[in-house]
Design a protein around this motif. Structure first.
Motif, PDB file in Angstrom:
ATOM      1  N   ILE A 161      51.962   9.606  44.410  1.00 57.86           N
ATOM      2  CA  ILE A 161      51.825  10.535  43.296  1.00 57.86           C
ATOM      3  C   ILE A 161      52.676  11.782  43.497  1.00 57.86           C
ATOM      4  O   ILE A 161      53.405  12.223  42.595  1.00 57.86           O
ATOM      5  N   LEU A 165      56.341  11.214  42.866  1.00 57.44           N
ATOM      6  CA  LEU A 165      56.645  11.047  41.443  1.00 57.44           C
ATOM      7  C   LEU A 165      56.607  12.392  40.728  1.00 57.44           C
ATOM      8  O   LEU A 165      57.515  12.715  39.941  1.00 57.44           O
ATOM      9  N   GLY A 185      51.262  11.831  37.811  1.00 55.22           N
ATOM     10  CA  GLY A 185      51.122  10.533  38.458  1.00 55.22           C
ATOM     11  C   GLY A 185      49.669  10.097  38.504  1.00 55.22           C
ATOM     12  O   GLY A 185      48.773  10.918  38.744  1.00 55.22           O
TER      13      GLY A 185
END
Length: 285
Positions: free
Chosen positions: A40, A43, A53
Protein backbone atom coordinates in the motif's frame (compact mmCIF):
# COMPACT_ATOMS: atom_id res chain seq x y z
CA UNK A 1 -15.45 19.54 -12.25
CA UNK A 2 -15.81 16.95 -9.49
CA UNK A 3 -12.99 14.43 -9.28
CA UNK A 4 -13.95 11.02 -10.58
CA UNK A 5 -13.37 8.05 -8.32
CA UNK A 6 -11.68 5.05 -9.95
CA UNK A 7 -11.33 1.53 -8.57
CA UNK A 8 -8.51 -0.32 -10.33
CA UNK A 9 -7.69 -3.92 -9.47
CA UNK A 10 -4.27 -5.51 -9.80
CA UNK A 11 -2.07 -2.46 -9.22
CA UNK A 12 1.13 -4.15 -8.08
CA UNK A 13 2.58 -3.79 -11.58
CA UNK A 14 1.73 -3.62 -15.28
CA UNK A 15 -1.41 -1.96 -16.61
CA UNK A 16 -2.84 -1.36 -13.16
CA UNK A 17 0.20 0.50 -11.86
CA UNK A 18 0.49 2.64 -14.99
CA UNK A 19 -3.21 3.48 -14.91
CA UNK A 20 -2.98 4.63 -11.28
CA UNK A 21 -0.23 7.07 -12.37
CA UNK A 22 -2.27 8.41 -15.27
CA UNK A 23 -5.55 8.70 -13.37
CA UNK A 24 -3.97 10.59 -10.46
CA UNK A 25 -1.94 12.68 -12.90
CA UNK A 26 -5.20 13.78 -14.53
CA UNK A 27 -6.55 14.89 -11.14
CA UNK A 28 -8.91 11.97 -10.47
CA UNK A 29 -8.90 9.74 -7.40
CA UNK A 30 -7.38 6.30 -7.94
CA UNK A 31 -8.25 3.54 -5.49
CA UNK A 32 -5.80 0.80 -6.40
CA UNK A 33 -5.93 -2.75 -5.11
CA UNK A 34 -2.87 -4.72 -4.05
CA UNK A 35 -2.39 -8.11 -2.44
CA UNK A 36 -0.70 -7.11 0.84
CA UNK A 37 -0.52 -4.27 3.36
CA UNK A 38 3.19 -3.83 2.57
CA UNK A 39 2.37 -2.80 -1.00
CA UNK A 40 0.00 0.00 0.00
CA UNK A 41 2.70 2.49 1.00
CA UNK A 42 4.56 1.98 -2.28
CA UNK A 43 1.40 2.51 -4.32
CA UNK A 44 0.31 5.61 -2.40
CA UNK A 45 3.76 7.15 -2.91
CA UNK A 46 2.67 7.83 -6.50
CA UNK A 47 0.44 10.62 -5.16
CA UNK A 48 -0.19 10.88 -1.44
CA UNK A 49 -3.39 12.88 -1.98
CA UNK A 50 -5.11 11.21 -4.92
CA UNK A 51 -4.00 7.57 -4.64
CA UNK A 52 -5.48 5.22 -2.06
CA UNK A 53 -4.27 1.65 -1.72
CA UNK A 54 -6.50 -1.17 -0.47
CA UNK A 55 -5.87 -4.86 0.02
CA UNK A 56 -8.07 -7.06 -2.15
CA UNK A 57 -8.26 -10.68 -3.23
CA UNK A 58 -10.91 -11.07 -5.91
CA UNK A 59 -11.39 -14.67 -4.77
CA UNK A 60 -12.46 -13.58 -1.30
CA UNK A 61 -15.84 -11.89 -0.99
CA UNK A 62 -15.04 -10.53 2.47
CA UNK A 63 -12.21 -8.39 1.08
CA UNK A 64 -14.47 -7.13 -1.69
CA UNK A 65 -17.10 -6.14 0.89
CA UNK A 66 -14.43 -4.25 2.83
CA UNK A 67 -13.42 -2.30 -0.28
CA UNK A 68 -17.07 -1.44 -0.99
CA UNK A 69 -17.47 -0.09 2.55
CA UNK A 70 -14.26 1.92 2.18
CA UNK A 71 -15.44 3.55 -1.04
CA UNK A 72 -18.87 4.32 0.42
CA UNK A 73 -17.39 5.86 3.55
CA UNK A 74 -14.59 7.83 1.87
CA UNK A 75 -16.25 8.99 -1.34
CA UNK A 76 -19.89 7.91 -1.52
CA UNK A 77 -19.55 7.28 -5.24
CA UNK A 78 -17.70 5.21 -7.83
CA UNK A 79 -17.26 6.41 -11.39
CA UNK A 80 -14.92 3.90 -13.04
CA UNK A 81 -14.16 0.25 -12.32
CA UNK A 82 -11.18 -1.32 -14.08
CA UNK A 83 -11.19 -5.11 -13.86
CA UNK A 84 -7.47 -5.60 -14.36
CA UNK A 85 -6.56 -8.29 -11.81
CA UNK A 86 -5.96 -11.62 -13.49
CA UNK A 87 -3.32 -14.02 -14.69
CA UNK A 88 -2.66 -16.60 -17.39
CA UNK A 89 -2.40 -20.35 -17.00
CA UNK A 90 -0.56 -21.97 -19.88
CA UNK A 91 -0.45 -25.60 -20.89
CA UNK A 92 -2.34 -28.17 -22.95
CA UNK A 93 -5.97 -28.53 -21.97
CA UNK A 94 -5.54 -32.26 -21.42
CA UNK A 95 -2.80 -31.71 -18.85
CA UNK A 96 -4.25 -28.77 -16.91
CA UNK A 97 -5.51 -30.12 -13.61
CA UNK A 98 -8.93 -29.43 -12.14
CA UNK A 99 -7.72 -27.17 -9.33
CA UNK A 100 -5.82 -24.92 -11.74
CA UNK A 101 -8.81 -24.67 -14.09
CA UNK A 102 -11.04 -23.70 -11.17
CA UNK A 103 -8.55 -21.07 -9.99
CA UNK A 104 -8.18 -19.60 -13.48
CA UNK A 105 -11.90 -19.08 -13.83
CA UNK A 106 -12.34 -17.92 -10.24
CA UNK A 107 -9.81 -15.12 -10.69
CA UNK A 108 -10.38 -14.12 -14.32
CA UNK A 109 -14.15 -14.55 -14.53
CA UNK A 110 -15.92 -14.84 -11.19
CA UNK A 111 -13.57 -12.36 -9.53
CA UNK A 112 -14.42 -9.79 -12.21
CA UNK A 113 -18.14 -10.43 -11.79
CA UNK A 114 -17.78 -9.95 -8.03
CA UNK A 115 -16.19 -6.57 -8.71
CA UNK A 116 -18.97 -5.61 -11.14
CA UNK A 117 -21.48 -6.42 -8.42
CA UNK A 118 -19.55 -4.09 -6.11
CA UNK A 119 -19.62 -1.25 -8.66
CA UNK A 120 -23.12 -1.52 -10.08
CA UNK A 121 -25.11 -0.30 -7.04
CA UNK A 122 -23.01 2.90 -6.97
CA UNK A 123 -23.38 3.42 -10.70
CA UNK A 124 -27.10 2.65 -10.82
CA UNK A 125 -27.69 5.23 -8.09
CA UNK A 126 -25.64 7.79 -10.03
CA UNK A 127 -27.06 6.65 -13.38
CA UNK A 128 -23.54 6.92 -14.73
CA UNK A 129 -20.23 5.10 -14.76
CA UNK A 130 -17.70 3.15 -16.79
CA UNK A 131 -16.64 -0.47 -16.39
CA UNK A 132 -13.48 -1.58 -18.19
CA UNK A 133 -12.83 -5.31 -18.36
CA UNK A 134 -9.26 -6.13 -19.30
CA UNK A 135 -9.79 -9.23 -21.41
CA UNK A 136 -7.32 -10.09 -24.17
CA UNK A 137 -6.99 -10.86 -27.84
CA UNK A 138 -7.10 -14.37 -26.37
CA UNK A 139 -10.72 -13.65 -25.49
CA UNK A 140 -11.55 -13.48 -29.19
CA UNK A 141 -9.29 -16.15 -30.67
CA UNK A 142 -8.21 -19.53 -29.31
CA UNK A 143 -4.52 -20.44 -29.33
CA UNK A 144 -2.72 -23.72 -28.56
CA UNK A 145 -1.25 -23.92 -25.10
CA UNK A 146 -3.52 -21.28 -23.61
CA UNK A 147 -6.89 -22.97 -23.92
CA UNK A 148 -8.04 -22.60 -20.31
CA UNK A 149 -6.93 -18.96 -20.26
CA UNK A 150 -8.75 -18.52 -23.58
CA UNK A 151 -11.88 -19.92 -21.99
CA UNK A 152 -11.74 -17.50 -19.07
CA UNK A 153 -11.29 -14.49 -21.33
CA UNK A 154 -13.95 -15.65 -23.80
CA UNK A 155 -16.30 -15.87 -20.81
CA UNK A 156 -15.45 -12.36 -19.62
CA UNK A 157 -15.98 -11.04 -23.16
CA UNK A 158 -19.51 -12.46 -23.22
CA UNK A 159 -20.33 -11.19 -19.74
CA UNK A 160 -19.05 -7.74 -20.66
CA UNK A 161 -21.14 -7.63 -23.83
CA UNK A 162 -24.26 -8.70 -21.95
CA UNK A 163 -23.68 -6.18 -19.16
CA UNK A 164 -23.22 -3.40 -21.72
CA UNK A 165 -26.65 -4.25 -23.15
CA UNK A 166 -28.22 -4.48 -19.69
CA UNK A 167 -26.95 -1.12 -18.43
CA UNK A 168 -26.63 1.17 -21.45
CA UNK A 169 -30.05 2.74 -20.90
CA UNK A 170 -29.15 3.80 -17.36
CA UNK A 171 -25.91 5.49 -18.31
CA UNK A 172 -23.43 2.75 -17.41
CA UNK A 173 -20.89 2.10 -20.15
CA UNK A 174 -19.01 -1.19 -20.43
CA UNK A 175 -15.91 -1.71 -22.56
CA UNK A 176 -13.92 -4.90 -23.04
CA UNK A 177 -10.26 -3.91 -23.42
CA UNK A 178 -8.45 -6.47 -25.62
CA UNK A 179 -4.65 -6.13 -25.45
CA UNK A 180 -2.28 -8.02 -27.67
CA UNK A 181 1.31 -8.59 -26.46
CA UNK A 182 2.42 -5.86 -24.05
CA UNK A 183 5.61 -5.46 -22.05
CA UNK A 184 4.13 -6.50 -18.69
CA UNK A 185 4.73 -9.48 -16.41
CA UNK A 186 1.85 -11.46 -17.94
CA UNK A 187 4.09 -14.02 -19.67
CA UNK A 188 6.73 -13.95 -16.94
CA UNK A 189 6.30 -14.21 -13.19
CA UNK A 190 2.53 -13.63 -13.37
CA UNK A 191 1.93 -16.70 -15.53
CA UNK A 192 1.50 -20.32 -14.50
CA UNK A 193 3.13 -22.78 -16.89
CA UNK A 194 1.85 -26.35 -16.92
CA UNK A 195 4.58 -28.12 -18.82
CA UNK A 196 3.47 -30.82 -21.22
CA UNK A 197 4.86 -34.33 -21.03
CA UNK A 198 2.88 -35.56 -24.04
CA UNK A 199 4.99 -35.48 -27.18
CA UNK A 200 1.97 -35.08 -29.46
CA UNK A 201 1.64 -31.51 -28.19
CA UNK A 202 5.21 -30.52 -29.11
CA UNK A 203 4.12 -28.93 -32.39
CA UNK A 204 1.10 -27.11 -30.99
CA UNK A 205 0.80 -26.27 -27.29
CA UNK A 206 4.47 -26.60 -26.39
CA UNK A 207 5.62 -24.67 -29.45
CA UNK A 208 3.32 -21.76 -28.69
CA UNK A 209 4.26 -21.72 -25.00
CA UNK A 210 7.93 -21.54 -25.99
CA UNK A 211 7.17 -18.59 -28.29
CA UNK A 212 5.33 -16.78 -25.51
CA UNK A 213 8.22 -17.29 -23.10
CA UNK A 214 10.77 -16.13 -25.65
CA UNK A 215 9.01 -12.84 -26.35
CA UNK A 216 8.43 -12.02 -22.66
CA UNK A 217 10.08 -8.71 -21.85
CA UNK A 218 10.41 -7.77 -25.52
CA UNK A 219 6.77 -7.31 -26.52
CA UNK A 220 5.92 -4.45 -28.87
CA UNK A 221 3.12 -3.08 -26.69
CA UNK A 222 3.80 -0.10 -24.41
CA UNK A 223 1.85 -0.34 -21.10
CA UNK A 224 1.88 3.45 -20.66
CA UNK A 225 0.24 4.03 -24.03
CA UNK A 226 -2.25 1.28 -23.23
CA UNK A 227 -3.17 2.93 -19.93
CA UNK A 228 -3.62 6.27 -21.72
CA UNK A 229 -6.00 4.59 -24.17
CA UNK A 230 -7.98 3.12 -21.27
CA UNK A 231 -8.27 6.55 -19.67
CA UNK A 232 -9.34 8.13 -22.96
CA UNK A 233 -12.12 5.63 -23.56
CA UNK A 234 -13.77 6.69 -20.27
CA UNK A 235 -13.99 10.26 -21.56
CA UNK A 236 -15.99 9.31 -24.67
CA UNK A 237 -19.71 9.97 -24.82
CA UNK A 238 -20.29 6.69 -26.66
CA UNK A 239 -17.36 4.37 -25.94
CA UNK A 240 -17.02 1.07 -27.80
CA UNK A 241 -17.95 -2.27 -26.27
CA UNK A 242 -14.68 -3.63 -27.70
CA UNK A 243 -11.32 -1.86 -27.75
CA UNK A 244 -8.37 -3.89 -29.11
CA UNK A 245 -5.01 -2.49 -28.04
CA UNK A 246 -1.94 -2.55 -30.25
CA UNK A 247 -1.12 -3.46 -33.82
CA UNK A 248 -0.90 -7.25 -33.27
CA UNK A 249 -4.36 -7.33 -31.69
CA UNK A 250 -5.90 -5.41 -34.58
CA UNK A 251 -4.16 -7.63 -37.12
CA UNK A 252 -5.22 -10.85 -35.37
CA UNK A 253 -8.84 -9.72 -35.06
CA UNK A 254 -8.94 -8.88 -38.77
CA UNK A 255 -7.63 -12.35 -39.65
CA UNK A 256 -10.02 -14.01 -37.21
CA UNK A 257 -13.08 -12.23 -38.58
CA UNK A 258 -12.19 -13.17 -42.13
CA UNK A 259 -11.52 -16.80 -41.20
CA UNK A 260 -14.78 -16.99 -39.27
CA UNK A 261 -16.79 -15.57 -42.15
CA UNK A 262 -15.20 -17.93 -44.67
CA UNK A 263 -15.77 -20.97 -42.45
CA UNK A 264 -19.42 -20.14 -41.85
CA UNK A 265 -20.03 -19.67 -45.58
CA UNK A 266 -18.17 -22.86 -46.52
CA UNK A 267 -20.30 -25.05 -44.27
CA UNK A 268 -23.56 -23.16 -44.57
CA UNK A 269 -25.05 -26.04 -46.56
CA UNK A 270 -24.62 -28.25 -43.48
CA UNK A 271 -25.64 -25.91 -40.69
CA UNK A 272 -28.30 -23.62 -42.14
CA UNK A 273 -31.01 -26.07 -43.31
CA UNK A 274 -31.81 -27.30 -39.79
CA UNK A 275 -34.99 -25.23 -39.22
CA UNK A 276 -38.50 -26.52 -39.73
CA UNK A 277 -39.74 -25.74 -43.22
CA UNK A 278 -42.66 -23.34 -43.69
CA UNK A 279 -44.82 -26.30 -44.67
CA UNK A 280 -43.89 -28.19 -41.49
CA UNK A 281 -44.55 -25.15 -39.33
CA UNK A 282 -47.99 -24.64 -40.88
CA UNK A 283 -48.89 -28.28 -40.18
CA UNK A 284 -47.71 -27.92 -36.59
CA UNK A 285 -49.96 -24.92 -36.06
Amino acid sequence: MEKRVWLITGCSSGFGRELVKIVSGKGDIAVGTVRSEEQIKELEAIDTTLVKGVVLDVQKQETIDQVAKFIEKEFGRLDVLVNNAGYGTLGPIEETDEDEMQRQFDVNVFGCVRMMKLALPFMRKQRSGNILNITSIAGLNGFPGVGIYNGSKFALEGIGEALAAETKHIGIKVTNIEPGPFRTDWAGRSATYNESSISEYNESANKNMDSIREVSGNQIGDPVRAANAMYEVTTLENPPVHLPLGGPAHKRIGIRLQEFKEEVEKFKHVGKPTDYTEEELSRMG
